[in-house]
Scaffold this motif. Structure first.
Motif, mmCIF file in Angstrom:
data_model
loop_
_atom_site.group_PDB
_atom_site.id
_atom_site.type_symbol
_atom_site.label_atom_id
_atom_site.label_comp_id
_atom_site.label_asym_id
_atom_site.label_seq_id
_atom_site.Cartn_x
_atom_site.Cartn_y
_atom_site.Cartn_z
ATOM 1 N N VAL A 59 -11.467 1.756 -3.883
ATOM 2 C CA VAL A 59 -10.591 1.952 -4.746
ATOM 3 C C VAL A 59 -10.785 1.511 -6.064
ATOM 4 O O VAL A 59 -10.656 2.047 -7.399
ATOM 5 C CB VAL A 59 -9.256 1.166 -4.396
ATOM 6 C CG1 VAL A 59 -8.101 1.320 -5.327
ATOM 7 C CG2 VAL A 59 -8.580 1.868 -3.006
ATOM 8 N N MET B 197 -3.681 -1.445 -4.678
ATOM 9 C CA MET B 197 -4.185 -0.998 -3.438
ATOM 10 C C MET B 197 -5.431 -1.967 -3.158
ATOM 11 O O MET B 197 -5.571 -2.258 -2.147
ATOM 12 C CB MET B 197 -4.296 0.499 -3.570
ATOM 13 C CG MET B 197 -2.933 1.167 -3.700
ATOM 14 S SD MET B 197 -3.459 2.963 -4.279
ATOM 15 C CE MET B 197 -4.407 3.429 -2.772
ATOM 16 N N THR C 136 0.526 3.854 -3.218
ATOM 17 C CA THR C 136 0.167 5.300 -2.832
ATOM 18 C C THR C 136 1.406 6.102 -3.396
ATOM 19 O O THR C 136 0.966 7.383 -3.810
ATOM 20 C CB THR C 136 0.051 5.497 -1.543
ATOM 21 O OG1 THR C 136 -0.962 4.541 -1.062
ATOM 22 C CG2 THR C 136 -0.587 6.638 -0.953
ATOM 23 N N LEU D 95 0.817 -1.135 -0.169
ATOM 24 C CA LEU D 95 0.052 0.055 0.042
ATOM 25 C C LEU D 95 0.889 1.241 0.140
ATOM 26 O O LEU D 95 0.660 2.280 -0.686
ATOM 27 C CB LEU D 95 -1.055 0.067 1.134
ATOM 28 C CG LEU D 95 -2.236 -0.775 1.262
ATOM 29 C CD1 LEU D 95 -2.851 -0.886 2.459
ATOM 30 C CD2 LEU D 95 -3.095 -0.364 0.091
ATOM 31 N N ARG D 96 1.979 1.277 0.761
ATOM 32 C CA ARG D 96 2.667 2.370 0.813
ATOM 33 C C ARG D 96 3.361 2.801 -0.339
ATOM 34 O O ARG D 96 3.582 3.865 -0.821
ATOM 35 C CB ARG D 96 3.838 1.996 2.041
ATOM 36 C CG ARG D 96 4.728 3.243 2.295
ATOM 37 C CD ARG D 96 5.833 3.000 3.052
ATOM 38 N NE ARG D 96 6.529 4.057 3.268
ATOM 39 C CZ ARG D 96 8.009 3.918 3.893
ATOM 40 N NH1 ARG D 96 8.420 2.689 4.312
ATOM 41 N NH2 ARG D 96 8.834 5.094 4.051
ATOM 42 N N GLN E 76 -3.822 1.272 -8.257
ATOM 43 C CA GLN E 76 -5.252 0.912 -7.812
ATOM 44 C C GLN E 76 -5.528 -0.490 -7.790
ATOM 45 O O GLN E 76 -5.993 -0.828 -6.575
ATOM 46 C CB GLN E 76 -6.465 1.682 -8.770
ATOM 47 C CG GLN E 76 -6.215 3.515 -8.532
ATOM 48 C CD GLN E 76 -7.352 3.834 -9.697
ATOM 49 O OE1 GLN E 76 -8.024 3.148 -10.271
ATOM 50 N NE2 GLN E 76 -7.127 5.349 -9.894
#
Length: 919
Positions: free
Chosen positions: A432, A416, A401, A397-398, A413
Motif C-alpha cells: 500500500v 490501510m 477501502t 480497512l473496510r 492508504q
C-alpha cells in the motif's frame, strides 16, 4: 426484630477464600468471599432466608449448586427450580415432591403442606431444618411462595432463593426480609481482574491480558457469556495456545449457534416491543435516549432498562447502549438486511451523527455500510482513523477501502497500511505504501499532509529510513516545481513545504539514530512553526516536540524529555490531525523517557492513563504493557519475573505490534533466558534474528545491546562484550549518552571492568535515579571500601536497582575494612535482606552467592589455570586464545567472585567450589 442487612456489590471474588473443606461443583468458578458470607448467614441462628439477586448469567445457578455440595451432609437439601411455563400453575414447581397426591388433593393447601412435610421428614438429618435451594425464584407462583414462606416461618426449613432484580424477590418471600430474618446478597458483573482469572481457570494456563480483557468487555462482565465466548473461541480455533500462552488470533468475533442460544435465552423474558427496541439500539448504539423513546416507545425502552439490558453510555451524553457488546453482535447478525435498512432509514433521518462521539460515529458508519447506504468520504476517513486507534483494524480497512475521492486517497492508504501492519500483514502494508501519492488532483494542503503522514506511517510500520528519505526528496522536488505554491491562493503553503520536508527528514533520523544532526533541524522547525497558523502549526509543533523529547532521552536527559512529551500532548489538535495517530506518537516517547530516567512507577501510570484516556481498551492490556513491565523487571534485576511477562508480550506482539516493540521484547527475553541457562534462549534468539531492526533507534539500539549481552551469557568467549563496546562507541559518536550507558552497564554486569572509568563518567552525565545510582556503584567498584559499597547499595536500593544493590551490600560485607564499625556491617546485612526479599531469593548466604552471574565453563578453565600459577600468556597458549581474551575473562571473574585481583583468586575459588582453601 433484627435490622435487615443487604450486602451490596458482593461481586464474585476469585481467589483462595473458599469455604473450608468444600469443592465447587464447577471448578472454573470460585465465589470466594461471597460464598463464605452466604454460608455464614445460612448457619446463623437468627437467619432463616438468603436472597441472591443478580442478572441472568452471573452465576447464581452455579452458586446454588456449590451450596448444595457444601451443605449436603448437614442439611436435607431440596432443590426447587422456577420455570416461566409453570408461573400460572399452583405448586407446579413442587410436583417432584407431591407425587403421592391425587389431582383433587393438589388443590388443597393443607394436603400439599402435609405431603411436603412428609417428604422433608423422610430426608431430614437430625433435628435441624431442611435447606430449600430455589433457582429462578421470580418465576414461582403465588401459592408456592406462600407455602415456602410458611415452612420457613415455622422453622421447618431455611431457604436460599436466587432471582433477577426485576421482578425481583416474590412478595411472600420478601416478608422474611422485612421481618429481619433474611440476608440479601447482590451478584454484580465480574471486574476485569476477575474476568482474567476466570479465563485462566477455564483454559488452565497463562492468558494474555488483552485476550481476557476482550472477552470480558464483549461479555459485559457476565459470567455465563464470558464462559461461552471463551469456549466457542477455543473450539473455533480463534483462541490458541502458543508457547504456553493463550491468545486470540481472529480479528473479528466468530459467534456460534450455541452463543446465539445463550443470548436468546437471556432475552426470552422481554416483550415483542422490547425486542424491537433492543434490535434498534443494537444497530445504532449509542443512540440518543429521547430519539429512541420517540421511535421505539418509552414503555419498551423502560422495560429494557428495568431488565438491565441497556444502560447509559457513560460519556456524559444522554445516550443509551447495550449492557453487553455480545448482545449487539448477535442481534445485528440475526436482524434481516431488509429490516436493518428500513430501521436505518427510519432512524437516520431523525438523528445527527455525533462525530465527537467515537462509538456513535463508528456504529453509524458501520451500519450504513452494512445497509449499502452512502457515507461521505470525510466521515469514512474519520471513522477509519478512530477504528485504527481502537485497534479495530479490520473495520478500519473496510472503511478506508470505501473511500473514493482522490483528495482522501493518500490518507486512506496510510490508514490501510497501518491497519495491515497491526494485523501482522506487513507485506500488504508495504504494498500500500509503495503506491504513488504525489497526485496534483488532491490539492496542495492534502499533499502536504499526505506526504508527512506517509513518513510517519512508514516509521510506524517499521520501514527503513531510506524509503522515507526517498519520499522526502521527491516531495521537496515537487514543492519546488509547483507554481501554485507561490502564495497567491494558499499563502501558508510556501512556508509549510520546507518545514514538512524537515520533519520528514527528522522522522528518518529517529529511525537511524542521527541525534546530532536532528538537533539544529528540530530547533529550526520549532522556531519557524511559530509563524504558522491552523492545523499545520499544531501538527508540526506536536511532532517536533515529540521527536525532540526522543532526542533528549537518547542524550541522557530523560526527565527533560518527559516534560517535552507532556508539552506535545497538551497541544490541542483538530480532528483532521487524528490521521497521524499523534497521541500514540507522543505517548510512546513519553513512556520511553520515563523508563530511561528510571521512573518506573511513572512509566506504568503513563501507559495506563494514556490508553484509558484514548479509549484503546485492549491495548492497555496488550503487548506494550508486558514489554514495559518486563523492561522494569530486567532493570531491577528480577529476570525470573521478567521472563514470563516478556514471553506473553512476544506472543501478543507476534500478531499485532503497533509500536514496533517485538525486537526489544525478544532481545530482553533472550537475555533473561540466557542468564538463567534456559533452553528457551535459542527460541528467543531466533525471534531476534528473524525480526531484525525496525522502528525508533532509541528502542532498536537497546535491543541490540540486550542481544549482545545474551550472546556473551551463552558463549562466554568475549564476543558479546566486544559487541557491547561497539554499541557504546556508536552511541558516543551521536552523543547518545543514555544508549552508551545502557551498553556499558550490561558489559559491567557481565564482569567487564575495562571501561569502568568511562562507565562512571557516562552515568554521572545522565538524568534520573537509575543513572545516578549506577554512577555511585561505579565509583564504589573503582575505589573500593566498605563505606563506599554501603553508600552505593543504599543509592541503588532507593532507585529500585535491587540486584546491583544486593551486590554492593555483599561487597561491603566482604571488604577488607568491613570490621571498622559494627553499625556498617549491620546496615549492609539489613540492606541485603531487603534486596533479598525484593528479588525473591533465600537467606543472606544464598543471596550473596546469587547476586553475581555464575562462571561459565571457559571462565572456570581460565580461573583454574590462573590458580595453578600460569601467567596470562601461558593461559592463552594453553587454551589457544588471545591474551586480551584471557585478561577480559579474568576481570569478569574478579567481579563475579567479589574480589579485586589475582592474589585473592585461590580463596574465592575455594569458597565458590565449596572446598577448603589450599595452603
Amino acid at each position: 426484630m433484627k435490622e435487615p442487612r443487604r450486602h451490596d456489590n458482593a461481586a464474585a471474588v476469585h481467589g483462595p477464600a473458599r469455604e473450608s473443606g468444600t469443592r465447587p461443583l464447577e471448578p472454573w468458578l470460585d465465589y470466594g468471599h461471597l460464598l463464605t458470607g452466604i454460608t455464614t448467614a445460612i448457619r446463623a441462628d437468627d437467619c432463616s432466608a438468603v436472597f441472591i439477586v443478580g442478572d441472568s448469567g452471573l452465576g447464581a445457578s452455579s452458586l446454588l449448586a456449590q451450596l448444595g455440595s457444601i451443605f449436603g451432609k448437614d442439611f436435607a437439601v431440596v432443590p426447587i427450580h422456577g420455570s416461566p411455563s409453570l408461573t400460572a400453575v399452583p405448586y407446579g414447581v413442587l410436583a417432584p415432591y407431591l407425587a403421592q397426591l391425587s389431582v383433587a388433593d393438589i388443590s388443597s393447601r393443607v394436603a400439599v403442606l402435609r405431603a411436603l412435610w412428609a417428604h422433608l421428614e423422610s430426608i431430614r438429618r437430625g433435628t435441624g431444618p431442611a435447606l430449600l435451594l430455589v433457582d429462578d425464584a421470580h418465576y414461582l407462583d403465588d401459592a408456592t411462595c406462600g407455602m415456602l414462606t410458611e415452612l420457613v416461618q415455622a422453622g421447618w426449613a431455611k431457604i436460599v432463593a436466587a432471582c433477577v432484580p426485576r421482578p425481583g424477590v416474590p412478595g411472600p418471600l420478601l416478608r422474611l426480609w422485612h421481618e429481619g430474618t433474611a440476608e440479601w446478597f447482590d451478584l454484580e458483573p465480574l471486574t476485569a481482574e476477575q474476568g482474567h482469572e476466570l479465563c485462566e481457570a477455564l483454559l488452565g494456563g497463562i492468558v494474555l491480558s488483552s485476550t481476557s480483557h476482550g472477552f470480558w468487555t464483549e461479555a459485559g462482565g457476565n459470567t455465563l457469556l464470558l464462559k461461552t465466548l471463551v469456549r466457542e473461541a477455543e473450539s473455533s480455533g480463534s483462541l490458541v495456545q502458543r508457547h504456553g500462552v493463550w491468545l486470540k488470533t481472529a480479528a473479528t468475533p466468530i459467534h456460534t449457534v450455541k452463543l446465539e442460544a445463550v443470548v436468546k435465552l437471556q432475552l426470552m423474558r422481554i416483550s415483542p416491543a422490547g425486542r424491537d427496541a433492543l434490535s434498534l439500539i443494537a444497530l445504532a448504539e449509542p443512540v440518543d435516549e429521547k430519539l429512541i423513546n420517540v421511535v421505539a416507545g418509552e414503555s419498551a425502552v423502560q422495560e429494557l432498562v428495568d431488565q438491565h439490558l441497556i444502560k447509559p453510555s457513560g460519556n456524559g451524553l444522554p445516550t443509551l447502549r447495550l449492557v453487553s457488546p455480545v448482545y449487539g453482535e448477535v442481534l445485528r447478525g440475526v436482524v434481516p438486511a431488509a429490516q436493518s435498512l428500513q430501521l436505518h432509514r427510519q432512524l437516520i433521518s431523525r438523528m445527527d451523527v455525533m462525530e465527537d462521539n467515537p462509538d456513535s460515529l463508528l456504529r453509524m458508519v458501520t451500519w450504513s455500510l452494512d445497509c449499502g447506504a452512502d457515507v461521505p468520504d470525510r466521515l469514512l476517513i474519520r471513522a477509519a482513523v478512530l477504528a485504527g486507534r481502537l485497534l479495530q483494524s479490520e473495520t478500519a480497512l473496510r472503511m478506508a477501502t470505501a473511500v473514493r475521492d482522490m483528495q482522501w486517497q493518500t490518507v486512506a492508504q496510510a490508514i490501510m497500511a497501518r491497519s495491515y501492519f497491526n494485523l501482522g500483514r506487513r507485506d500488504e502494508a508495504a504494498a500500500v505504501l509503495a503506491q504513488e501519492t504525489l497526485d496534483g488532483d488532491a490539492g496542495p494542503s492534502h499533499l502536504i499532509f499526505g506526504s508527512l503522514l506517509r513518513a510517519v506511517t512508514r516509521a510506524a510500520v517499521g520501514q527503513p529510513a531510506s524509503l522515507i528519505l526517498a519520499d522526502t526528496e521527491a516531495f521537496r522536488e515537487w514543492g519546488e516545481q509547483q507554481p501554485g505554491l507561490q502564495g497567491q491562493q494558499t499563502p501558508d503553503v510556501k512556508a509549510v513545504v520546507p518545514l514538512a520536508v524537515s520533519l520528514m527528514g527528522l522522522v528518518a533520523g529517529s529511525l537511524d539514530g542521527e541525534y546530532r544532526r536532528m538537533g539544529p533541524d528540530l530547533e529550526r522547525v520549532l522556531l519557524q512553526d511559530q509563524s504558522l497558523e491552523g492545523s499545520f502549526a499544531v501538527l508540526f509543533k506536536a511532532l517536533a516536540l515529540s521527536l525532540k523529547s526522543e532526542r533528549l532521552c537518547a542524550l541522557g536527559f530523560g526527565r527533560q524529555g518527559k516534560l517535552l512529551a507532556l508539552e506535545a500532548a497538551a497541544v490541542e489538535q483538530p480532528q483532521e490531525n487524528d490521521i497521524f495517530f499523534v497521541p500514540e506518537f507522543i505517548a510512546a516517547r513519553h513512556v520511553i523517557c520515563a523508563l530511561a530516567a528510571g521512573d518506573w512507577a511513572d512509566a506504568q501510570k503513563l501507559l495506563d492513563s494514556y490508553y484509558e484516556s484514548s479509549g484503546v481498551a485492549m491495548a492497555s492490556f496488550g503487548g506494550a504493557a508486558y514489554v514495559v513491565l518486563g523492561y522494569i523487571a530486567i532493570r531491577q534485576g528480577k529476570s525470573g519475573d521478567a521472563l514470563p511477562l516478556l514471553t506473553a508480550g512476544l506472543e501478543a506482539l507476534r500478531d499485532s505490534d503497533p509500536q514496533n516493540l517485538f525486537g526489544l521484547c525478544a532481545a530482553m527475553a533472550f537475555y533473561a533466558a540466557a542468564g538463567a541457562g534456559l533452553p528457551e534462549a535459542e527460541r528467543f534468539r531466533a525471534d531476534c534474528k528473524s525480526w531484525g531492526q525496525h522502528g525508533m533507534h532509541l528502542l532498536t539500539a537497546q535491543a541490540s545491546s540486550f542481544f549482545e549481552a545474551a550472546i556473551e551469557l551463552l558463549k562466554g568467549d568475549g564476543s558479546g562484550v566486544e559487541g557491547l563496546h561497539v554499541n557504546a562507541d556508536d552511541a558516543a559518536k551521536e552523543g547518545a549518552t543514555f544508549l552508551e550507558l545502557h551498553a556499558l552497564e550490561l558489559a559491567l554486569g557481565l564482569g567487564d571492568t575495562t571501561r569502568l572509568d568511562r562507565f562512571c563518567e557516562t552515568a554521572a552525565a545522565i538524568e534520573g535515579g537509575w543513572a545516578e545510582s549506577l554512577a555511585e556503584y561505579g565509583l564504589a567498584l573503582k575505589f573500593g571500601g566498605a563505606a563506599r559499597y554501603l553508600s552505593a547499595g543504599e543509592k541503588l536500593q532507593s532507585a529500585a536497582v535491587y540486584h546491583l544493590a544486593a551486590r554492593s551490600y555483599s561487597l561491603a560485607l566482604d571488604a577488607p575494612d568491613r570490621g571498622l564499625t559494627k553499625e556498617l556491617a549491620a546496615l549492609a546485612r539489613a540492606g541485603l535482606a531487603r534486596c533479598n526479599e525484593e528479588l525473591g531469593q533465600g537467606g543472606e548466604e544464598t543471596q550473596r552467592e546469587s547476586v553475581s552471574p555464575r562462571l561459565t565453563k571457559r571462565e572456570w578453565d581460565i580461573v583454574n589455570l590462573a590458580v595453578q600459577g600460569l601467567s596470562d600468556r601461558q593461559i592463552a597458549d594453553t587454551l589457544l586464545i588471545s591474551v586480551r581474551t584471557v585478561e577480559g575473562h579474568l576481570y569478569r571473574c574478579y567481579s563475579k567472585l567479589g574480589i579485586t585481583g589475582r592474589e585473592e583468586l585461590p580463596g574465592a575459588v575455594a569458597v565458590a567450589q565449596g572446598t577448603p582453601e589450599a595452603g
